[in-house]
Structures are given as structure tokens and as C-alpha cells.
Design a protein around this motif. Structure first.
Motif, PDB file in Angstrom:
ATOM      1  N   ALA A 161       7.522   1.938  79.305  1.00 32.70           N
ATOM      2  CA  ALA A 161       7.898   1.341  80.345  1.00 32.70           C
ATOM      3  C   ALA A 161       8.932   2.082  81.267  1.00 32.70           C
ATOM      4  O   ALA A 161       8.650   2.040  82.685  1.00 32.70           O
ATOM      5  N   LYS A 162       9.508   3.133  80.841  1.00 30.67           N
ATOM      6  CA  LYS A 162      10.400   3.982  81.703  1.00 30.67           C
ATOM      7  C   LYS A 162       9.721   4.820  82.644  1.00 30.67           C
ATOM      8  O   LYS A 162      10.276   4.971  83.557  1.00 30.67           O
ATOM      9  N   LEU A 163       8.788   5.236  82.254  1.00 35.61           N
ATOM     10  CA  LEU A 163       7.771   6.114  83.086  1.00 35.61           C
ATOM     11  C   LEU A 163       7.497   5.297  84.174  1.00 35.61           C
ATOM     12  O   LEU A 163       7.323   5.835  85.333  1.00 35.61           O
ATOM     13  N   ALA A 168       8.245   4.317  90.232  1.00 36.04           N
ATOM     14  CA  ALA A 168       8.606   3.404  91.218  1.00 36.04           C
ATOM     15  C   ALA A 168       9.865   3.995  92.023  1.00 36.04           C
ATOM     16  O   ALA A 168       9.870   4.003  93.274  1.00 36.04           O
ATOM     17  N   ARG A 169      10.745   4.255  91.359  1.00 39.37           N
ATOM     18  CA  ARG A 169      11.919   4.913  91.863  1.00 39.37           C
ATOM     19  C   ARG A 169      11.801   6.111  92.633  1.00 39.37           C
ATOM     20  O   ARG A 169      12.142   6.112  93.985  1.00 39.37           O
ATOM     21  N   ALA A 202       0.806   0.727  95.263  1.00 35.75           N
ATOM     22  CA  ALA A 202       2.176   0.798  95.034  1.00 35.75           C
ATOM     23  C   ALA A 202       2.964   1.264  96.190  1.00 35.75           C
ATOM     24  O   ALA A 202       4.051   0.595  96.488  1.00 35.75           O
ATOM     25  N   ALA A 203       2.512   2.106  97.174  1.00 37.65           N
ATOM     26  CA  ALA A 203       3.098   2.739  98.236  1.00 37.65           C
ATOM     27  C   ALA A 203       3.220   1.583  99.252  1.00 37.65           C
ATOM     28  O   ALA A 203       4.159   1.195  99.994  1.00 37.65           O
ATOM     29  N   VAL A 204       1.729   1.028  99.405  1.00 35.70           N
ATOM     30  CA  VAL A 204       1.731   0.198 100.484  1.00 35.70           C
ATOM     31  C   VAL A 204       2.659  -1.086 100.161  1.00 35.70           C
ATOM     32  O   VAL A 204       3.272  -1.549 101.317  1.00 35.70           O
ATOM     33  N   LEU A 221      10.446  -2.877  92.140  1.00 40.67           N
ATOM     34  CA  LEU A 221       9.562  -3.988  91.528  1.00 40.67           C
ATOM     35  C   LEU A 221       8.298  -4.000  92.177  1.00 40.67           C
ATOM     36  O   LEU A 221       7.220  -4.097  91.260  1.00 40.67           O
ATOM     37  N   MET A 222       8.322  -4.058  93.285  1.00 36.47           N
ATOM     38  CA  MET A 222       6.883  -4.083  93.963  1.00 36.47           C
ATOM     39  C   MET A 222       5.990  -2.813  93.926  1.00 36.47           C
ATOM     40  O   MET A 222       5.006  -2.816  93.476  1.00 36.47           O
ATOM     41  N   ALA A 223       6.997  -1.679  93.870  1.00 36.16           N
ATOM     42  CA  ALA A 223       6.307  -0.521  93.507  1.00 36.16           C
ATOM     43  C   ALA A 223       5.661  -0.544  92.133  1.00 36.16           C
ATOM     44  O   ALA A 223       4.262  -0.077  91.833  1.00 36.16           O
TER      45      ALA A 223
END
Ligand SMILES: [Fe+2]
Ligand SMILES: [Fe+2]
Length: 371
Positions: A161-163, A168-169, A202-204, A221-223
Motif C-alpha cells: 500500500a505504501k507504493l 498519489a503524493r 488519478a490525475a483527473v 486519497l482521490m489520486a
């Protein structure tokens, strides 16, 4: 903009036509049946990739491949060999880098496209090294994460999950510092449709979230939700996932399993936020209950899943697929408007359309189009 050219050298006329049909929305196919003619073209025309049959008139496919590597402008073009069998000689050619991939004659089209797309995708990834370091890092992290998740083919294998959090970050960082258009434009050169679509969604979502004032932690979270929404496609057979045409009823049943499969994959991976799992399981639900997998209605669909459904449809509309050309961004936004109400949440569609239109973001997500 002209589509890039690919060379198809193959004796079988119907196979040449099938390949030209398969590639028609992404590449311009130059098809020949003769080895010498292929070599003449290699010396006069720039190609993006080549599909070369082992058996050709006048010169073997392997001889053509060796000469390509000694040519000028096409020396580094990815080559897929289509052979009766992968012999020790062909294996050696692959090890020496003369041939990038080899598939068997008569291979099913979905499996062929999977191999072809990953071969061309690797070429696109090598080109990322020349980009701005931050842009290259976002793309590289996303690709490694996607490959990590899709290395397994069942829903019971967890991933780190860290990946996903790191993707996202970095993506939100690119949005905040104004590099997201460069990320999106470089992404369009990649051939792995599901990867491109996942990062686009993800970007959108994160871009839209920022425009409507969502705080940075929730943008991540959204990404995450956007990038992971189609992870369930890792359990789909390539024949279905890469089919160059509309799916039949039985194949639709299979592809629809990806939403539940994504939920399974995410649930067995420790540390994935509940909101991300919801989006994976619900992004194909529709307000009027006609969606899948559970036919949820109205308020049963959470807000983030409702917004993700809009980003997902928008990305699917603008993308070139092997069975359809991408719609122009403005046309895609208009079509999205038509789906508001029964299928997509109308207020979100209105705001989404406004944001995509006003910021120009819609055009960054769309692949280059022919003039
Ligand atoms: Fe999906
Ligand atoms: Fe999707």
C-alpha cells in the motif's frame, strides 16, 4: 498530427489486414509481404515499431531484423517477430537485442496486443529519462507500482500500500507545482491502455479536487482511488482485456467482474483506505441502479465514487482504444453532460465539465489527434 507508422512484414494477406485493422486508431500501418521491400522501407521511412514474420518472400524475417539493427534511423525501433516456434536461434536474437519479443504464428489477438503494447511501452518508458526529473519520477513511480500490482493474476495476492500512497503524493505534488500537463502529455506516448487510463483518472480526480478546494491530504486519497480503481483488471484474461473490438455478452460478464476483483485485491492489501476500496467497487454503479456490480441507487453511492465514475467515463471517452478513436475533449465533455441525471450525478458533472473546460485540463488528458 500524423499517426506514427509501424511496419508490418508478413506473407499472409489476411493477417496483414487484421493487424492494420487492430492498429488503425493508434498507428498508420505500412504492410509488405517481401523481405527486400521491407528493408527498402526501413532505409527510407521512420517507424515507431515493427512486426516481422519469420517467413517472408525473398529474405527471412530474422535477416530483416538483423539489417534493421544496422540501419540508420530505425536501428533502435522495437521489433516483434512472429515465428512458428521460439527456437534457440530466436532466443539468442532476443538476448542480443536484435528482436525484442517473439510470438507464435496464429496467436490470439488479445495476447498479441498485450505483448506488442508492453514492448512499445518499454520504449516510451526509456524516453521518460530525458524529461524533467520530477515529471520522470512521477511516471516511473506510477509505472513501477502498476507493474508490481499487475505482476500477480489473481485477486488474493496483496500489494504494498505504501507504493500507492507514494504515487498519489507525487502526482498531487505535480498538480500543485504545475507539472501535471507535462506528466499527462508524456503519459500519452505509452501503449499500455490500462496503465495510461489508471494514471489519467488519478490525475483527473486530484486535479478536479484541487480546483474545487479539497485539502491536500484528501487530494492524495482521490489520486489513490483513481489510480487503483481498475486494479481488478489484473485478473482479466488478455483475450478480453485487449480484444480489438466490442465485447460480446459473455465477455461483458467477465469484464464486469473487475470491480469486485479490485475490491478483493485492495481488501487483502493492508493499509488501503476504505474510500479507495469503495471507489474500486463502485465506479461502475449508476444513479438509476443500472450499474454494476450491485446495482446501487442514488445515495447508496458515496460522493467520491460518484465523482470517480465521471472521471472514469471522461478518460475512457478521450482515449484511443483499438476499437475506437478517442473523442475530442470538448465532445467528450458534451457526451458526459448527456449522461448526467440517470447515470452520473448532475451537479458534479456540471462542475467537472466547467473545471475541465476552463482550465484546459481536458486537452492534457487526451492523446494527440490527427489534424
Ligand atoms: Fe472500471
Ligand atoms: Fe476505468
Amino acid at each position: 498530427m500524423q499517426r506514427a507508422k509501424i511496419l508490418v512484414a508478413c506473407q499472409d494477406r489476411s493477417a496483414r489486414q487484421r493487424l492494420a485493422e487492430t492498429f488503425r486508431f493508434r498507428y498508420q500501418t505500412v504492410a509488405v509481404d517481401d523481405g527486400w521491400l521491407a528493408l527498402h522501407l526501413v532505409n527510407t521511412t521512420a517507424f515507431e515499431a515493427m512486426v516481422i514474420a519469420e517467413r517472408l518472400d525473398s529474405l527471412s524475417g530474422l535477416d530483416v531484423a538483423v539489417s534493421v539493427r544496422e540501419s540508420g534511423r530505425n536501428a533502435h525501433v522495437p521489433i516483434m517477430l512472429v515465428a512458428r516456434a521460439i527456437t534457440p536461434v530466436i532466443r539468442e536474437m532476443i538476448e542480443r537485442g536484435v528482436v525484442d519479443r517473439c510470438v507464435a504464428e496464429g496467436v490470439e489477438t488479445g495476447a498479441f496486443l498485450f505483448e506488442f503494447n508492453s514492448m512499445c511501452g518499454e520504449r516510451a518508458e526509456r524516453a521518460w529519462a530525458a524529461l524533467d526529473a520530477d515529471v520522470s519520477r512521477v511516471l516511473g513511480t506510477a509505472r513501477r507500482t502498476y507493474s508490481h500490482v499487475f505482476a500477480a493474476s489473481t485477486a488474493d495476492v496483496p500489494f504494498d500500500a505504501k507504493l500507492l500512497d507514494e504515487v498519489a503524493r507525487q502526482l498531487v505534488g505535480a498538480i500543485v507545482d504545475g507539472r501535471i500537463s507535462a506528466v499527462m502529455q508524456a503519459l500519452q506516448g505509452h501503449d499500455d491502455y490500462t496503465f495510461v487510463h489508471s494514471l489519467s483518472v488519478a490525475a483527473v480526480l486530484a486535479f478536479f479536487g484541487r480546483q474545487i478546494g479539497i485539502r491536500e491530504g484528501d487530494l492524495c486519497l482521490m489520486a489513490q482511488a483513481g489510480f487503483a480503481h481498475d486494479f481488478g483488471k489484473r485478473v482479466m484474461p488478455h483475450a478480453v482485456l485487449y480484444k480489438p473490438g466490442p465485447l460480446d455478452t459473455a465477455q461483458m460478464v467477465v469484464i464486469r467482474r473487475h470491480a469486485a476483483a479490485a475490491g478483493q485485491i485492495l481488501r487483502c492489501s493492508p493499509g488501503i483506505p476504505a474510500e479507495v476500496i469503495n471507489v474500486a467497487e463502485r465506479h461502475h454503479e449508476r444513479l438509476d441502479g443500472t450499474g454494476y456490480p450491485n446495482g446501487l441507487v442514488g445515495a447508496q453511492i458515496d460522493d467520491l465514487s460518484a465523482v470517480a465514475a465521471i472521471g472514469d467515463v471522461f478518460s475512457a471517452l478521450v482515449d484511443n482504444r483499438c476499437y475506437k478513436p478517442g473523442y475530442a475533449p470538448e465532445e467528450a465533455l458534451r457526451m458526459l453532460g448527456d449522461m448526467a441525471g440517470p447515470h452520473l450525478e448532475p451537479n458534479y458533472v456540471k462542475t467537472f465539465t466547467q473545471v475541465m473546460h476552463d482550465t484546459g485540463f481536458a486537452s492534457w488528458v487526451a492523446p494527440p489527434r490527427e489534424a
